[in-house]
Each structure stands twice: as C-alpha cells, then as structure tokens.
Enzyme design. Structure first.
Site, mmCIF file in Angstrom:
data_model
loop_
_atom_site.group_PDB
_atom_site.id
_atom_site.type_symbol
_atom_site.label_atom_id
_atom_site.label_comp_id
_atom_site.label_asym_id
_atom_site.label_seq_id
_atom_site.Cartn_x
_atom_site.Cartn_y
_atom_site.Cartn_z
ATOM 1 N N LYS A 202 0.857 -1.188 0.000
ATOM 2 C CA LYS A 202 0.000 0.000 0.000
ATOM 3 C C LYS A 202 0.894 1.239 0.000
ATOM 4 C CE LYS A 202 -3.557 2.447 2.559
ATOM 5 N NZ LYS A 202 -4.582 2.365 3.593
ATOM 6 N N LYS A 256 -2.244 -1.430 -3.830
ATOM 7 C CA LYS A 256 -3.083 -0.240 -3.742
ATOM 8 C C LYS A 256 -2.234 1.009 -3.820
ATOM 9 C CE LYS A 256 -6.121 1.997 -0.499
ATOM 10 N NZ LYS A 256 -6.471 2.112 0.862
HETATM 11 C C1 PBG Z 1 -7.418 3.558 5.746
HETATM 12 C C2 PBG Z 1 -7.765 3.280 4.340
HETATM 13 C C3 PBG Z 1 -7.587 4.164 3.281
HETATM 14 C C4 PBG Z 1 -8.163 3.569 2.181
HETATM 15 C C5 PBG Z 1 -8.650 2.322 2.566
HETATM 16 N N1 PBG Z 1 -8.384 2.158 3.919
HETATM 17 C C6 PBG Z 1 -7.024 5.530 3.240
HETATM 18 C C7 PBG Z 1 -5.717 5.831 3.817
HETATM 19 O O1 PBG Z 1 -4.853 4.969 3.962
HETATM 20 O O2 PBG Z 1 -5.536 6.996 4.159
HETATM 21 C C8 PBG Z 1 -8.230 4.227 0.830
HETATM 22 C C9 PBG Z 1 -9.326 3.813 -0.076
HETATM 23 C C10 PBG Z 1 -9.583 4.723 -1.208
HETATM 24 O O3 PBG Z 1 -8.945 5.777 -1.414
HETATM 25 O O4 PBG Z 1 -10.515 4.400 -1.947
HETATM 26 N N2 PBG Z 1 -6.579 2.752 6.388
#
Ligand code: PBG
Length: 333
Positions: A202, A256
C-alpha cells in the site's frame, strides 16, 4: 512465449480484430462480476443516505439502507462488499478504543448484512484511522506512529469484527508484523477460518483524499502517512512486503492504489501466484467521474476498460466503487 518471424503481408494482425465475435474469440482475459468487491460507506442513523462531494455517485448509507444496497449487490452476483464507517467525531480518541467496541457502527452493519444476506461476503478494514483523533492508522506518540503498541489494538479490532461475522479482514494499516499478530489473535479467539486480505503493498498516495472525505478522517489527519505507507518510487520493496505478509499467514494480498501501480500488481502476481487483488481507489473514481461529468470521457467505456486492465495485469479481483455499475453492464451483456 514462442517468437516467430511474422511478417506482413502473410501476417495481418487486424485479421483477428475484424468482427465482434472474432475479438471475443481471441480475447486473452475476461472481466467477470465474480472479480468484484464493492466498497461501501456506513453512517449512524435510520433511513439516512448522504452524498459525498468528491465521489459523485457514491453515498454513505445508514445500516438499514446499507442492507438493501448490499442486497442489490448480491442480486447482481457481486461476491462481497467491503465496509468503511464514518465515525462521529465524539467517539474518536487518541487510543482509538471505538475500534474494538463490539457494538460499533461497523460491527452493527456486519451483523445486519449477515442476517439479511448470509451468502454475501463481508470484508472490513483493520486500521485505526476512523477511530483515531489523529486520523492515523496507528497510535500516535509525539511525531511517531507507534508500531508494536498498535498491533495489540489491531488484534482486538480484528477479533471484534470476526465476532460480528466479518468474513475477510483487510488490514490496511501497514504496521510491521500485523499479519502474524492478527492471525494468532484470530486463531486463539476461535476464528481460524476468518480470511485475511492484507493491504500488502500500500503506497502513500495522494489518491486517497476523496476516501478520507467519505470517512471523515481527512480533516483530522495530522501530517502524512509516509512513515508506514510505501514510497511510490519503489517496486522491490513491494515484493519484500508481500513476502513477509505471505509468510505471516495472509490468505490474499492487495496492491493499492490501482491503475498507476499495475506494474507492481503484475510483479506480485507473477512472483508469488497467491490470490492478488487491486484497489481501484477513491481518487481514481473521482478522476473518472470528473472527466465524465465534464463530457470529456465516457464513464462506462473508461470504467470497463480500467477494470479490464486490472485483469490483464493479473488481478484475481478488484475493489472498486464502480462495482455495481460494472456488474449491471456485465449482466446486460
Ligand atoms: C485507511 C484506508 C484508506 C483507504 C482504505 N483504507 C485511506 C488511507 O490509507 O488513508 C483508501 C481507499 C480509497 O482511497 O478508496 N486505512
């Protein structure tokens, strides 16, 4: 791949593109509704729905309406939904204790959806950001996002969600060692069959801001998430992250964000061959909608193209806010 010396005019590549039936016959990949997970936002209240300015077409639903929305997804053949709560500011604390409250919004939503649609898969996020008054995925001390102290809380959150009936836990926090800790906690609590889909690679991306609007964590976030989420410049590091999570017992891995990271997705799938998912994130959805609403691109065409590209890159499935729209298109053939 076998390299042959193909030359024009004996070879005409356009021959196989001549007609729709022929293009179908030579298609190398196929996007199916079976590949889709639909992320949804849940809020407190009854019979309540709210639009999200930065994600046109996406709404937050109260639990009762979410049950209906989940039913619509199930009817279309979508295998699973993924729940994200917009937690009211009063319950956000520095220790994020609401995260493991068995009666918190997300756990109530899981129980309601499971009761109404037992055959629909339910995924939940494991991370502290909806509950943390600092907006971070881990506990904060001074300038530091604490790792090992956060693991304990993530484990309690994971067990609470498993107890509520969640099928797939998605740790999105990027703390080190969380998969092993969660797997042990789940097994000890009597949930050896709860699946873990780790957000293994991520990245610290600017593409999450519409999501942070949707769950209300954006305004409270202090600083950025670069000490735990990955640097977009790195690819080898993603392989190490995924290897660690697999060794710690994850069942599925995720890359992601989505489209800008297809090289990482392809590397992960071809290196490990485990079930590999892509998250077509909120910023990607917002860009698609913004251009389409200006009449600059066709939403349906570019959306189906984007989802198909995830398949071509090797994704076994895709989390996308477009899942319902895509399933409708796939159903109508
Ligand atoms: C939080 C989380 C995020 C997303 C999924 N879980 C955002 C972040 O890490 O700040 C992002 C999902 C998206 O942008 O569609 N842990």
């Amino acid at each position: 791949m076998i390299q042959t010396a193909r030359t024009f005019p004996a070879t005409r590549m356009r021959r196989n593109r001549r007609a729709p039936w022929l293009r179908r016959l030579v298609a190398e990949n196929k996007l199916s509704t079976d590949d889709l997970i639909w992320p949804v936002f849940v809020i407190d209240g009854d019979n309540t729905r709210q639009t999200i300015e930065s994600m046109p077409g996406v709404e937050r639903f109260s639990v009762d309406l979410l049950v209906d929305a989940a039913g619509a997804a199930k009817e279309l053949g979508i295998p699973a939904v993924c729940l994200f709560p917009q937690t009211s500011p009063e319950v956000k604390t520095p220790d994020a204790r609401e995260a493991w409250n068995p009666d918190n919004l997300v756990c109530r939503a899981v129980r309601a959806i499971k009761a109404a649609h037992p055959d629909l898969g339910i995924m939940c996020d494991v991370a502290l950001d909806p509950y943390n008054s600092d907006g971070h995925d881990g506990l904060v001390r001074g300038d530091e996002i604490l790792n090992d102290e956060t693991l304990e809380i993530l484990c309690k959150q994971a067990v609470a969600q498993a107890q509520a009936g969640c099928d797939i836990l998605g740790p999105s926090d990027m703390m080190d060692g969380r998969i092993a800790a969660m797997r042990t906690a789940l097994d000890e609590a009597g949930f050896p069959n709860t699946v873990i889909m780790s957000y293994a690679a991520k990245y610290a991306s600017g593409l999450y801001s519409p999501f942070r609007d949707a769950v209300g964590s954006g305004g409270v976030l202090k600083g950025d998430k670069k000490t735990y989420q990955m640097n977009p410049l790195n690819s080898d590091e993603a392989i190490h992250e995924v290897a660690l999570d697999i060794n710690e017992g994850t069942d599925m891995v995720m890359v992601k964000p989505g489209l800008a990271y297809l090289d990482v997705l392809q590397r992960v799938k071809s290196t490990f061959g485990v079930p590999t998912y892509a998250y077509h994130v909120s910023g990607e959805y917002a860009m698609l909608q913004a251009a389409a609403r200006n009449g600059w691109i066709d939403y349906e065409i570019v959306m189906m193209e984007s989802l198909s590209c995830f398949k071509r890159a090797g994704a076994d499935g895709i989390l996308s806010y477009c899942a319902l729209d895509a399933a409708k298109i796939l159903k109508s053939g």
